[in-house]
Each structure stands twice: as C-alpha cells, then as structure tokens.
Design a protein around this motif. Structure first.
Motif, PDB file in Angstrom:
ATOM      1  N   GLU A 204       0.819  -1.220   0.000  1.00 54.39           N
ATOM      2  CA  GLU A 204       0.000   0.000   0.000  1.00 54.39           C
ATOM      3  C   GLU A 204       0.853   1.270   0.000  1.00 54.39           C
ATOM      4  O   GLU A 204       0.797   2.084   0.921  1.00 54.39           O
ATOM      5  CB  GLU A 204      -0.945  -0.001   1.204  1.00 54.39           C
ATOM      6  N   GLN A 209      -3.945   3.001  -4.876  1.00 57.87           N
ATOM      7  CA  GLN A 209      -5.059   2.206  -4.376  1.00 57.87           C
ATOM      8  C   GLN A 209      -5.480   1.244  -5.485  1.00 57.87           C
ATOM      9  O   GLN A 209      -5.754   1.669  -6.603  1.00 57.87           O
ATOM     10  CB  GLN A 209      -6.236   3.097  -3.995  1.00 57.87           C
ATOM     11  N   GLY A 278      -6.270  -4.869  -0.351  1.00 58.96           N
ATOM     12  CA  GLY A 278      -5.286  -5.263   0.639  1.00 58.96           C
ATOM     13  C   GLY A 278      -4.975  -6.751   0.628  1.00 58.96           C
ATOM     14  O   GLY A 278      -4.865  -7.387  -0.427  1.00 58.96           O
TER      15      GLY A 278
END
Length: 307
Positions: A204, A209, A278
C-alpha cells in the motif's frame, strides 16, 4: 465557453505528435515561424483562422482543438500524450486499463511491452514506421510513470482477476504462434508482473489504491482524471496487454461533459465498493498464480526484473 489557450496548445501538441510532425513541419506548411508554433503550444493567443488551418493540417476539427464537447483521437500517440498532459495537472486518476495500468507496472515491463506490440503488427503496415510509433508511445508511457512517482499522483486502479488469469495463461504476447520455450518465458513475464502487483497491493504505497474485481467489467478502457477544476473522462480502444495488444485501430475519446462523467463516476464508485483490497486481494491473486502452473523463477532473476 471560456477559451483556455494553454489547453489549446496542449491539444495541438498531442495531435501534432500523433501525425508524426515536428514544429518545423507545421510552421512550413502554414507559412509561420517555428517560434510561433511553440508559442501556440505553450499557451499563446491564437486566431481562429489559424486554428482552422491547424485543424485541417492535423486532420481534426476546430471543436476538438478548442475542447468543445468531445476530443477524438485516432492516434495512440496523440491520446497517450494528452493523458500525460492532463495527469500533470490531475489530483487523482481512476483507471480501468486491463490487464493493469502501465503506471503500476515494473520497470522491466517496457521491454516486453515493446516486443508484444511489434509482434502484433499486421503484415500490411510499414514496420519501420510502425515501430517508431510504438517507441513514441512507450516513451510517453515512461514519462507518465516517472511523473506519477515524482508528483506522488493518486492512482486508483481496477484490476479484473479474470483478465489476470487469462494473462497468466497466455503470457505477455502479441501473437499466439510462438515457440514453446518463448511462450513459457512470456508466461513467466506475466507472473512476475502479477507478483509486482501483489507487492503494491500488500505494501500500500502512498497514493496507490488497487481494487480487485471478480465480475465482468466494461470492455472499453476508461480513465477519470480528477483535477481541481473538473473531471475528465477518457474512453479508449487501445490496449497494452491482456488478450492481445491493440495500437492500430479505434477512436479514443476525452470529454469533461457532465453526463458521461457522472455515469462513469457511478460505475467507478460501485466497482470500488465491491472490490477486494489489501491482503484479501493479494490472497486471491496468489491463488491465481498457484493455479497458473507457472514455476516461480530463481530469486535473483525475479528481483532483477522488479527493481
């Protein structure tokens, strides 16, 4: 409509590059100085009569040069240059550019990309001219990637797991009749890019994103360029990977019109809400790597490609 001469100059440069013309060529054909062409591209005031002549020379319209309504680009060089210009002013880019945005690829990917684009050339094209166009596109793409890192541009990228699985199966290829050893090498290249992508998803980094989509998404690529003043929507038939690359046919469009921007904002918002992110997204991609059957390269070789 307020005339923004700086944007007219940017569009002029994009169309000029797409036609493979130098500023000197424009100046000679219009009977003006090279310095005058550079002034216009830098945002200087330009007369409507000059715009009409420029539009004819560049095979576009005055409306497109003015940015009135929709800008149309038949040349990938023109379109990617226009993307580069807009990204210099953008606060955020939301992109679905399968199999993944070039802005998020590894530094070693450009060599494979060039190889696939050359492979995909049809027999009837002049290869030297087409190869020069491919080199121009990759140079612009690299400028965009470097600018993203320099500016820490916020990038939201949608990645489709079905596209990724297809990419792993086919490899980074521009045609199908490759020798078995070369096909294996190209599949390994795809695996290394997916591993690079997983690294971005799980680490990240600031401004990046990534949402993993497990459903069918629009076939056409789209980008939303969000600036302080407006949001622009880009729709493009040009593909840099996935099933097979395409830089030869189609018309890309760019618009700030409220209705299409709103509709694609709604698409992007819905995709982001449903996307895996994620560690969850990383796990799905790792499972796809496992199903691919592509052997993991030695650690030294993998790390050299993903610097």
């Amino acid at each position: 409509m307020a005339i923004r001469f700086n944007e007219i100059g940017e569009r002029l440069k994009a169309y000029r590059l797409g036609r493979g013309l130098q500023a000197e060529d424009i100046a000679e054909r219009l009977g003006i100085s090279r310095a005058a062409v550079y002034r216009i591209e830098a945002g200087g005031v330009v007369k409507i009569e000059t715009l009409e002549r420029l539009a004819t020379l560049l095979e576009t319209t005055v409306a497109s040069l003015l940015g009135a309504g929709v800008e149309y680009y038949s040349s990938p060089v023109s379109y990617f240059e226009r993307m580069r210009q807009i990204e210099e002013q953008a606060d955020q880019v939301v992109a679905h550019f399968p199999p993944l945005s070039y802005l998020l690829t590894s530094d070693g990917y450009s060599a494979y990309l060039r190889q696939t684009l050359v492979e995909a050339l049809p027999p009837h094209v002049v290869r030297e001219q087409a190869a020069a166009e491919i080199d121009a596109v990759i140079a612009i793409l690299d400028e965009r990637k470097n600018a993203r890192k320099r500016r820490r541009l916020s990038v939201v990228n949608f990645v489709n797991v079905l596209e990724i699985e297809r990419w792993l199966k086919l490899g980074v290829v521009g045609r199908f009749n490759l020798p078995a050893a070369e096909q294996a090498r190209r599949r390994l290249a795809a695996r290394m890019e997916v591993e690079h992508l997983i690294g971005l998803i799980e680490s990240e980094p600031m401004g990046v994103q990534i949402g993993l989509i497990e459903e069918a998404v629009p076939n056409i690529t789209f980008q939303l360029f969000r600036t302080a003043e407006k949001t622009l929507l880009g729709l493009s038939p040009f593909r840099l990977g996935g099933e097979l690359p395409n830089l030869r046919s189609g018309i890309a469009m760019l618009t700030a019109d409220e209705e299409p921007v709103r509709l694609y904002e709604e698409i992007a918002d819905g995709l982001w809400r449903r996307a895996l992110k994620g560690s969850e997204a990383g796990a799905v991609l790792r499972a796809a790597l496992g199903r691919s059957g592509i052997a993991q390269p030695p650690l030294k070789e993998a790390s050299s490609e993903l610097v």
